[in-house]
Design an enzyme around this catalytic site. Structure first.
Site, PDB file in Angstrom:
ATOM      1  N   SER A  82      32.637  65.403  28.208  1.00 29.67           N
ATOM      2  CA  SER A  82      33.916  65.515  28.911  1.00 29.67           C
ATOM      3  C   SER A  82      34.155  66.897  29.518  1.00 29.67           C
ATOM      4  O   SER A  82      35.059  67.049  30.346  1.00 29.67           O
ATOM      5  CB  SER A  82      35.068  65.170  27.971  1.00 29.67           C
ATOM      6  OG  SER A  82      35.213  66.154  26.966  1.00 29.67           O
ATOM      7  N   LYS A 152      38.977  71.327  25.534  1.00 28.56           N
ATOM      8  CA  LYS A 152      39.369  71.096  26.929  1.00 28.56           C
ATOM      9  C   LYS A 152      39.718  72.439  27.570  1.00 28.56           C
ATOM     10  O   LYS A 152      39.796  73.472  26.906  1.00 28.56           O
ATOM     11  CB  LYS A 152      40.584  70.162  27.021  1.00 28.56           C
ATOM     12  CG  LYS A 152      40.429  68.815  26.313  1.00 28.56           C
ATOM     13  CD  LYS A 152      39.408  67.902  26.966  1.00 28.56           C
ATOM     14  CE  LYS A 152      39.310  66.572  26.224  1.00 28.56           C
ATOM     15  NZ  LYS A 152      38.217  65.713  26.761  1.00 28.56           N
TER      16      LYS A 152
END
Length: 263
Positions: A82, A152
């Site tokens: 991701s 993230k």
């Protein structure tokens, strides 16, 4: 008569010399004994047995490793793609845990590791770590099992307005954001439900997104989690600063220049 006196006179120096030598020997022996014994009141330090010393050193090393992992830096394993191409699957990153102790808060553009804020990982299969992995992860001697953590990039901090329309570009406080770190072939925004949004980040929270935009379940897709997809600062473990392993992927993780214009 003369011969007797001569003999006596000649033997006196020998006798005196023998007496002095004997006395000097005794004095030297006494001094040597005192030196060997050391200064009064001091005892000779006893050396620990190897059976005691080595386990003690191992315990000290484990305690130091635990303190480093708890307060300074910790390793984490990247479980998915991701964050490609900034981070690759199975990379190991080092996370700075020291600066938050001095009041530092995550800023725009930083890559951060945080605890799962609201069951974002629900439904994702996780391989339970072995006992050895748990023990080594506990003291920081191997990457911590990341089953309850995510990584993230911070896009918005408290007070920021973040917006996506169509495929982008992403807008931060009304200005288009140039994002060179977005995965090649992806668009900055996703033209789907959740991918279209306009949010304002509340105090004490972050808005985060993955660099592999079309393969990241980030803040965009958890706006119904009770927190609007926001990550509380209290859930942030620290900032990822270095890709440490494998060595072929070694690199630092600086803040992209594109965020300078937002200050």
């Amino acid at each position: 008569m003369t011969d007797a006196r001569d003999v006596a006179t000649e033997t006196k120096p020998d006798t005196g010399t023998d007496t002095d030598t004997h006395a000097g020997t005794e004095a030297g022996a006494g001094a040597g004994a005192r030196e060997a014994a050391g200064p009064p009141g001091r005892r000779r330090r006893r050396r620990l047995s190897p059976w005691v010393e080595y386990p003690l050193l191992a315990v000290v090393a484990l305690v130091l490793a635990f303190l480093i992992k708890t307060f300074l830096v910790q390793a984490f394993l990247i479980p998915s793609g991701s964050m490609q191409n900034t981070l690759q699957e199975d990379d190991r990153v080092l996370v700075d845990k020291l600066t938050p102790w001095f009041g530092s808060e995550p800023d725009r553009g930083e890559v951060v590791v945080f605890k799962d804020p609201a069951d974002w990982l629900a439904g994702h299969p996780v391989t339970p770590p072995t006992t050895v992995q748990k023990a080594l992860g506990f003291v920081g001697l191997m990457p911590a099992a990341g089953e309850q953590h995510l990584i993230k990039r911070v896009i918005g901090v408290a007070g920021d307005t973040v917006e996506c329309r169509g495929t982008g570009p992403l807008e931060l406080n009304g200005r288009p954001l140039d994002e060179p770190y977005v995965y090649a072939g992806n668009t900055p925004c996703s033209d789907d439900e959740g991918g279209r949004f306009k949010v304002t980040v509340p105090a004490g929270h972050l808005w985060v997104m993955g660099d592999h935009r079309q393969a990241s379940q980030d803040s965009r897709y958890h706006q119904d989690d009770g927190r609007g997809g926001m990550v509380p600062l209290t859930d942030v473990v620290g900032r990822a600063v270095v890709v440490a392993w494998p060595l072929t992927n070694w690199s630092t993780l600086p803040v992209p220049d594109t965020f300078d214009a937002q200050d």
